[in-house]
Design a protein around this motif. Sequence first.
Motif, PDB file in Angstrom:
ATOM      1  N   PHE A  75      70.000  50.553  82.763  1.00  9.01           N
ATOM      2  CA  PHE A  75      69.821  51.419  81.600  1.00  9.01           C
ATOM      3  C   PHE A  75      70.189  52.864  81.912  1.00  9.01           C
ATOM      4  O   PHE A  75      70.802  53.555  81.089  1.00  9.01           O
ATOM      5  CB  PHE A  75      68.374  51.345  81.102  1.00  9.01           C
ATOM      6  N   GLU A  76      69.813  53.329  83.099  1.00  5.19           N
ATOM      7  CA  GLU A  76      70.107  54.714  83.461  1.00  5.19           C
ATOM      8  C   GLU A  76      71.623  54.957  83.462  1.00  5.19           C
ATOM      9  O   GLU A  76      72.099  56.008  83.028  1.00  5.19           O
ATOM     10  CB  GLU A  76      69.528  55.036  84.840  1.00  5.19           C
ATOM     11  N   GLN A  77      72.376  53.967  83.934  1.00  5.44           N
ATOM     12  CA  GLN A  77      73.829  54.084  83.948  1.00  5.44           C
ATOM     13  C   GLN A  77      74.390  54.058  82.532  1.00  5.44           C
ATOM     14  O   GLN A  77      75.327  54.813  82.209  1.00  5.44           O
ATOM     15  CB  GLN A  77      74.439  52.947  84.774  1.00  5.44           C
ATOM     16  N   GLN A  78      73.826  53.228  81.679  1.00  8.97           N
ATOM     17  CA  GLN A  78      74.278  53.167  80.295  1.00  8.97           C
ATOM     18  C   GLN A  78      74.085  54.521  79.600  1.00  8.97           C
ATOM     19  O   GLN A  78      74.972  54.998  78.876  1.00  8.97           O
ATOM     20  CB  GLN A  78      73.517  52.077  79.533  1.00  8.97           C
ATOM     21  N   VAL A  79      72.935  55.135  79.827  1.00 10.87           N
ATOM     22  CA  VAL A  79      72.648  56.429  79.204  1.00 10.87           C
ATOM     23  C   VAL A  79      73.603  57.491  79.724  1.00 10.87           C
ATOM     24  O   VAL A  79      74.148  58.299  78.957  1.00 10.87           O
ATOM     25  CB  VAL A  79      71.181  56.837  79.472  1.00 10.87           C
ATOM     26  N   LYS A  80      73.824  57.501  81.028  1.00  4.98           N
ATOM     27  CA  LYS A  80      74.715  58.488  81.632  1.00  4.98           C
ATOM     28  C   LYS A  80      76.138  58.345  81.105  1.00  4.98           C
ATOM     29  O   LYS A  80      76.790  59.339  80.733  1.00  4.98           O
ATOM     30  CB  LYS A  80      74.697  58.315  83.150  1.00  4.98           C
ATOM     31  N   THR A 104      79.158  60.775  78.645  1.00  5.48           N
ATOM     32  CA  THR A 104      80.381  61.318  79.254  1.00  5.48           C
ATOM     33  C   THR A 104      81.632  60.473  79.051  1.00  5.48           C
ATOM     34  O   THR A 104      82.738  60.959  79.253  1.00  5.48           O
ATOM     35  CB  THR A 104      80.164  61.520  80.762  1.00  5.48           C
ATOM     36  N   TYR A 105      81.477  59.197  78.668  1.00  4.90           N
ATOM     37  CA  TYR A 105      82.630  58.297  78.581  1.00  4.90           C
ATOM     38  C   TYR A 105      83.192  58.245  77.175  1.00  4.90           C
ATOM     39  O   TYR A 105      82.456  58.034  76.200  1.00  4.90           O
ATOM     40  CB  TYR A 105      82.234  56.879  78.995  1.00  4.90           C
ATOM     41  N   GLY A 106      84.507  58.419  77.074  1.00  2.00           N
ATOM     42  CA  GLY A 106      85.237  58.144  75.849  1.00  2.00           C
ATOM     43  C   GLY A 106      86.074  56.888  76.038  1.00  2.00           C
ATOM     44  O   GLY A 106      85.903  56.141  77.002  1.00  2.00           O
ATOM     45  N   ASN A 107      87.012  56.665  75.128  1.00  2.00           N
ATOM     46  CA  ASN A 107      87.823  55.451  75.191  1.00  2.00           C
ATOM     47  C   ASN A 107      88.586  55.333  76.508  1.00  2.00           C
ATOM     48  O   ASN A 107      88.607  54.261  77.133  1.00  2.00           O
ATOM     49  CB  ASN A 107      88.804  55.421  74.021  1.00  2.00           C
ATOM     50  N   ASN A 108      89.214  56.401  76.941  1.00  4.91           N
ATOM     51  CA  ASN A 108      90.030  56.323  78.153  1.00  4.91           C
ATOM     52  C   ASN A 108      89.199  56.021  79.387  1.00  4.91           C
ATOM     53  O   ASN A 108      89.630  55.281  80.274  1.00  4.91           O
ATOM     54  CB  ASN A 108      90.804  57.632  78.343  1.00  4.91           C
ATOM     55  N   GLU A 109      87.987  56.573  79.441  1.00  2.60           N
ATOM     56  CA  GLU A 109      87.105  56.290  80.575  1.00  2.60           C
ATOM     57  C   GLU A 109      86.626  54.845  80.547  1.00  2.60           C
ATOM     58  O   GLU A 109      86.528  54.200  81.600  1.00  2.60           O
ATOM     59  CB  GLU A 109      85.915  57.245  80.570  1.00  2.60           C
TER      60      GLU A 109
END
Length: 411
Positions: free
Chosen positions: A257-262, A266-271
Amino acid sequence: MDNFTGEPQTSIAGLPVIIIGSGCTGLAIAHGLKKAGIPVIVFEKKPVVFSPGERDWNMGLHWGMPILKSLIRDSAVQALQSTQVDPNTPTKPFDTIKFLNGKTGEVITSVPSPDFHRLRRSKLRALLCKGLDIRWNKRLKDIVFGHDGSCVTAIFEDGEQMMGRLVVGADGSRSTVRESILGPDLAPPLRLPYASTFAQAKYTRQQALFLRSFHPLYIAAVHPDNMFAFFGLQDAPAINKPEDWTFFFYISWNSPFEQQVKEAKTYGNNERLAQVKSLSRGFTEPWKSAFEWVADDQPVWYFDMAVWDPSLLEHTWDTRNGRVTLAGDAAHPMTFQRGQGLNHSMADAAKLVEALTSEPNQIVAIQNSELEMKDRAGEEVRSSVANTTMLHDWNRVLESPLMKAGLQQNR
């Protein structure tokens, strides 16, 4: 809002059933009710059935196909072939889905898939919209229950109001109706520590022929690094034009969950695409090439997985004298690796139509329908969680419901 708990005081004859949501569930219910002579109106928040550029996907329908056929008109049954990902090839009476070792390409097992249809959601919805009273661009704002206990009014954001005998929430996994009757604390789905990224893409003629050589419709893989992947056809409008074929594929993985929130911050389509491309490099074909060959700005979509179990005691909702109920993903969002969601949605539709046509007391009809649905679908929600958990644990893969029971209904 009223607190009426007694018997209805006013006749509901002539009042329509109000369905919120024009997904496959809501449309199937509407067709079943129309065939039974019960007035029904569908309200959809989007302005049209499908907009250019809107996200589309395909769904597996197997034990639920006879149910769907029983609900819709004969001409629609005859047209179902046109909604398949490959409309030019009839569904085989019996086929298998191969599950590969995602790292080596070795076949782990082949799961029977009798009468397994892969249907494009956009085409199926377009077909099912025909012949129904659908009000577009209608976003639900509130549900008001008449004080006499017999009617209900749906109020929409544009000010329109519609009185009916029943509101059916068929408005998806983030259901507005579910939140309306349960509140913001109980309605949200339960998030799981797994995530997935999906892609759809076209390729050159040679690339498309190579990718489809693994199976004409679908193939899956379980990776020793605790990942799962699916690859299949999304659309093949012409047999002899592979360059026009569209493929549909994803990889799913453990994601705390912590990774999902992070990542959400910060992540868009390209990431997202770069992330799944990185994972795909450790996969066998066809995933390795399918991801490698797409452009670095290829649109993808990301899901963090979530479920909602309608059989839990704390999820019991008040039907308000049989005047509101839930169906499909609004009632039981589940994970997708075993391909059971649409099948249970069709079962919901049939059971609700059967209850409303066979039981004159609507309170009892809704009670009976929900009792069956909550028991059946609740079990499948729990099974889907167990299945997803095991498919992402290499040491437990063969224990998963998908490997043990295949695509069969739990019961």
